[in-house]
Write an enzyme that holds these catalytic residues in place. Structure first.
Site, PDB file in Angstrom:
ATOM      1  N   ALA A 191       0.815  -1.217   0.000  1.00 57.83           N
ATOM      2  CA  ALA A 191       0.000   0.000   0.000  1.00 57.83           C
ATOM      3  C   ALA A 191       0.849   1.268   0.000  1.00 57.83           C
ATOM      4  O   ALA A 191       0.319   2.378   0.059  1.00 57.83           O
ATOM      5  CB  ALA A 191      -0.918   0.003   1.221  1.00 57.83           C
ATOM      6  N   ILE A 249       5.925   2.909  -3.489  1.00 63.04           N
ATOM      7  CA  ILE A 249       6.551   2.052  -4.508  1.00 63.04           C
ATOM      8  C   ILE A 249       5.577   0.944  -4.897  1.00 63.04           C
ATOM      9  O   ILE A 249       5.409   0.634  -6.081  1.00 63.04           O
ATOM     10  CB  ILE A 249       7.888   1.463  -3.999  1.00 63.04           C
ATOM     11  CG1 ILE A 249       8.889   2.590  -3.745  1.00 63.04           C
ATOM     12  CG2 ILE A 249       8.463   0.455  -4.997  1.00 63.04           C
ATOM     13  CD1 ILE A 249      10.200   2.161  -3.120  1.00 63.04           C
ATOM     14  N   ARG A 253      13.681   7.073   4.379  1.00 61.59           N
ATOM     15  CA  ARG A 253      14.346   8.137   5.140  1.00 61.59           C
ATOM     16  C   ARG A 253      13.700   9.483   4.822  1.00 61.59           C
ATOM     17  O   ARG A 253      13.040   9.649   3.787  1.00 61.59           O
ATOM     18  CB  ARG A 253      15.840   8.178   4.824  1.00 61.59           C
ATOM     19  CG  ARG A 253      16.184   8.581   3.406  1.00 61.59           C
ATOM     20  CD  ARG A 253      17.673   8.756   3.208  1.00 61.59           C
ATOM     21  NE  ARG A 253      18.035   8.672   1.804  1.00 61.59           N
ATOM     22  CZ  ARG A 253      19.140   9.187   1.275  1.00 61.59           C
ATOM     23  NH1 ARG A 253      20.001   9.822   2.049  1.00 61.59           N
ATOM     24  NH2 ARG A 253      19.397   9.051  -0.005  1.00 61.59           N
ATOM     25  N   ARG A 265      20.706   6.674   4.422  1.00 57.65           N
ATOM     26  CA  ARG A 265      19.848   5.477   4.403  1.00 57.65           C
ATOM     27  C   ARG A 265      20.137   4.571   5.595  1.00 57.65           C
ATOM     28  O   ARG A 265      19.233   3.946   6.139  1.00 57.65           O
ATOM     29  CB  ARG A 265      20.036   4.710   3.097  1.00 57.65           C
ATOM     30  CG  ARG A 265      19.561   5.491   1.863  1.00 57.65           C
ATOM     31  CD  ARG A 265      19.758   4.668   0.621  1.00 57.65           C
ATOM     32  NE  ARG A 265      19.470   5.398  -0.597  1.00 57.65           N
ATOM     33  CZ  ARG A 265      20.394   6.087  -1.287  1.00 57.65           C
ATOM     34  NH1 ARG A 265      21.652   6.146  -0.872  1.00 57.65           N
ATOM     35  NH2 ARG A 265      20.061   6.708  -2.396  1.00 57.65           N
ATOM     36  N   GLN A 325      10.830 -11.418   8.285  1.00 57.45           N
ATOM     37  CA  GLN A 325      10.498 -11.814   6.909  1.00 57.45           C
ATOM     38  C   GLN A 325      11.400 -12.943   6.429  1.00 57.45           C
ATOM     39  O   GLN A 325      10.952 -13.837   5.710  1.00 57.45           O
ATOM     40  CB  GLN A 325      10.549 -10.588   5.992  1.00 57.45           C
ATOM     41  CG  GLN A 325       9.443  -9.601   6.402  1.00 57.45           C
ATOM     42  CD  GLN A 325       9.274  -8.424   5.474  1.00 57.45           C
ATOM     43  OE1 GLN A 325      10.108  -8.176   4.609  1.00 57.45           O
ATOM     44  NE2 GLN A 325       8.202  -7.678   5.667  1.00 57.45           N
ATOM     45  N   VAL A 380      14.294  -4.158  -1.460  1.00 57.94           N
ATOM     46  CA  VAL A 380      14.276  -2.766  -1.919  1.00 57.94           C
ATOM     47  C   VAL A 380      14.337  -1.838  -0.701  1.00 57.94           C
ATOM     48  O   VAL A 380      14.990  -0.794  -0.719  1.00 57.94           O
ATOM     49  CB  VAL A 380      13.000  -2.486  -2.751  1.00 57.94           C
ATOM     50  CG1 VAL A 380      12.872  -1.011  -3.111  1.00 57.94           C
ATOM     51  CG2 VAL A 380      12.999  -3.338  -4.027  1.00 57.94           C
ATOM     52  N   ASN A 394      15.213   0.140   2.526  1.00 56.82           N
ATOM     53  CA  ASN A 394      16.552   0.597   2.930  1.00 56.82           C
ATOM     54  C   ASN A 394      16.874   0.391   4.402  1.00 56.82           C
ATOM     55  O   ASN A 394      15.968   0.402   5.223  1.00 56.82           O
ATOM     56  CB  ASN A 394      16.674   2.092   2.611  1.00 56.82           C
ATOM     57  CG  ASN A 394      17.028   2.310   1.152  1.00 56.82           C
ATOM     58  OD1 ASN A 394      17.853   1.588   0.603  1.00 56.82           O
ATOM     59  ND2 ASN A 394      16.412   3.318   0.540  1.00 56.82           N
ATOM     60  N   ASP A 396      20.401   2.783  -9.243  1.00 57.66           N
ATOM     61  CA  ASP A 396      21.648   3.550  -9.315  1.00 57.66           C
ATOM     62  C   ASP A 396      22.274   3.411 -10.709  1.00 57.66           C
ATOM     63  O   ASP A 396      22.779   4.380 -11.271  1.00 57.66           O
ATOM     64  CB  ASP A 396      22.612   3.060  -8.223  1.00 57.66           C
ATOM     65  CG  ASP A 396      21.925   3.060  -6.872  1.00 57.66           C
ATOM     66  OD1 ASP A 396      21.387   4.112  -6.502  1.00 57.66           O
ATOM     67  OD2 ASP A 396      21.878   2.003  -6.211  1.00 57.66           O
ATOM     68  N   ARG A 418      20.250   5.522 -13.045  1.00 57.51           N
ATOM     69  CA  ARG A 418      20.555   6.944 -12.832  1.00 57.51           C
ATOM     70  C   ARG A 418      21.897   7.316 -13.475  1.00 57.51           C
ATOM     71  O   ARG A 418      22.034   8.367 -14.104  1.00 57.51           O
ATOM     72  CB  ARG A 418      20.629   7.236 -11.324  1.00 57.51           C
ATOM     73  CG  ARG A 418      19.272   7.224 -10.655  1.00 57.51           C
ATOM     74  CD  ARG A 418      19.409   7.223  -9.136  1.00 57.51           C
ATOM     75  NE  ARG A 418      18.129   7.461  -8.494  1.00 57.51           N
ATOM     76  CZ  ARG A 418      17.883   7.283  -7.203  1.00 57.51           C
ATOM     77  NH1 ARG A 418      18.854   6.850  -6.393  1.00 57.51           N
ATOM     78  NH2 ARG A 418      16.698   7.534  -6.702  1.00 57.51           N
ATOM     79  N   HIS A 433      24.129   0.472  -1.696  1.00 51.77           N
ATOM     80  CA  HIS A 433      23.150   1.464  -2.173  1.00 51.77           C
ATOM     81  C   HIS A 433      23.143   2.588  -1.137  1.00 51.77           C
ATOM     82  O   HIS A 433      22.299   2.639  -0.240  1.00 51.77           O
ATOM     83  CB  HIS A 433      21.773   0.816  -2.303  1.00 51.77           C
ATOM     84  CG  HIS A 433      20.691   1.802  -2.658  1.00 51.77           C
ATOM     85  ND1 HIS A 433      20.678   2.525  -3.825  1.00 51.77           N
ATOM     86  CD2 HIS A 433      19.580   2.196  -1.969  1.00 51.77           C
ATOM     87  CE1 HIS A 433      19.620   3.311  -3.852  1.00 51.77           C
ATOM     88  NE2 HIS A 433      18.946   3.136  -2.738  1.00 51.77           N
TER      89      HIS A 433
END
Ligand code: NAD
Ligand code: LMR
Length: 328
Positions: free
Chosen positions: A13, A16, A92, A98, A112, A128, A130, A158, A161, A186
């Site tokens: 929800a 992302i 963050r 991060r 998890q 994914v 952080n 990254d 980018r 990352h």
């Protein structure tokens, strides 16, 4: 149509999740002939919002969407899944690094990892949330029943980018930039190794010879892009992160063309780039397309890049030390 691929997405929800789920359901990820079943995994207080997303997924009438279920715990949500995309965790805010999230988010990946160990033997797990390298390390250590090589963390954003920045600088389309591996964490120590990159099949350094730009503005822009987006939007990247997650899973799922590679953080086997075994470190990766992959180990690394790679490695070692009590 074949058997559905079962995909769990945590944080379904969240920002992302809202960009990611529709692209998985549409058939873009595994192809138009492969149905997918989505397990939306959320905190109890966000289940209602996930229900809204599930209604919208239905309303898209995607022929590849075999079903959607919603869960408020990983134990039920991960049962029998083939892919677990672990997005759910706190982002963050402005002024934070991060790894300031490590104490709050780390424990999520203990629970998890344990849940994956119980219910999902044939699973690939992508982190994914952080700080994603160290969270992936935590999940993997708490799930010894699944081979370590099935865990990865996302540095594809990254790489994307970095490619976009260099394409703009060289005045070419982004598809012309290739062989641009991200090494390490990352985080703001990540290493976009421009020295091995190509533009239109030729060494990048032939087109962009300004090392001051490459070592300065280029490096910092890529390393600090996440923070720049937070400063501009007031929220962290979401659509680009979801897009990179699609690219990441696709890259592992399909065979990598000969001579190419992509970036992802995977457990180091200790044999290359001076990275100790077990560390969840971003390397150039080539997928065999059958669920296995190779770390591309033979790239020539200059003394300059070796120093940068050592810096990001040391940061990851320090993060590992901070979470040592969570490593099962
Ligand atoms: P968000 O706050 O919009 O959504 C997070 C969602 O996760 C919320 O719905 C929340 O209820 C849920 N959640 C929290 N803990 C959970 C748990 N234990 N189980 C299931 N769900 C849980 O955040 P976002 O913008 O979607 O970002 C999610 C994470 O992804 C953040 O940690 C962010 O920093 C990270 N991120 C990583 C990258 C990358 O390149 N690796 C890029 C962008 C964002
Ligand atoms: C990003 O790179 O955009 C994400 O990791 C979010 C962040 O905190 O920077």
């Amino acid at each position: 149509m074949s058997q559905p691929i079962k995909v769990a997405v945590t944080g379904a929800a969240g920002q992302i999740g809202y960009s990611l789920l529709f692209r998985i359901a549409s058939g873009e990820l595994f192809g138009p002939d492969t149905p997918v079943h989505l397990n939306l995994v959320e905190l109890p207080q966000a289940v209602k919002a996930a229900e809204g997303t599930a209604m919208e997924l239905d309303d898209c009438a995607f022929p590849t969407l075999a079903g959607v279920d919603i869960f408020d715990s990983p134990e039920t949500g991960f049962d029998g899944v083939n892919w677990a995309l672990l997005v759910g965790s706190k982002p963050r805010g402005p002024g934070m690094e991060r790894n300031d999230l490590i104490k709050e988010n780390g424990p999520i990946f203990v629970a998890q990892g344990k849940a994956l160990a119980k219910g999902a033997s044939d699973v690939r797990c992508v982190v994914v949330g952080n700080p994603c390298n160290t969270n992936a390390l935590i999940a993997q250590h708490n799930c010894r029943e699944v081979p370590a090589t099935r865990f990865s963390a996302m540095t594809m954003l990254d790489e994307n980018r970095a490619k976009a920045q260099l394409a703009k600088k060289a005045g070419v389309g982004v598809g012309s930039v290739s062989h641009l591996p991200i090494f390490g964490n990352h985080s703001s120590t990540m290493v976009p190794n421009f020295e091995v990159a190509n533009i239109s099949g030729k060494p990048l350094l032939d087109s962009i010879s300004d090392r001051n730009y490459l070592e300065g503005e280029f490096f910092t822009t890529v390393q600090k892009r996440g923070a720049a987006i937070i400063a501009a939007r007031g929220k962290s990247s979401a659509a680009s992160a979801a897009s990179a997650c699609i690219d990441h899973v696709k890259a592992f799922y399909n065979k990598t063309p000969e001579g190419q590679y992509f970036s992802a953080a995977v457990p180091s086997d200790g044999s290359c780039y001076d990275v100790p075994s077990g560390l969840m470190f971003s390397f150039p990766i080539s997928s065999n397309g059958d669920g296995t992959y190779e770390i591309v180990k033979d790239l020539e690394i200059s003394e300059y890049m070796k120093g940068k790679i050592a810096g990001t490695r040391d940061e990851l070692l320090a993060e590992r030390d901070v979470v040592k009590d969570l490593l099962g």
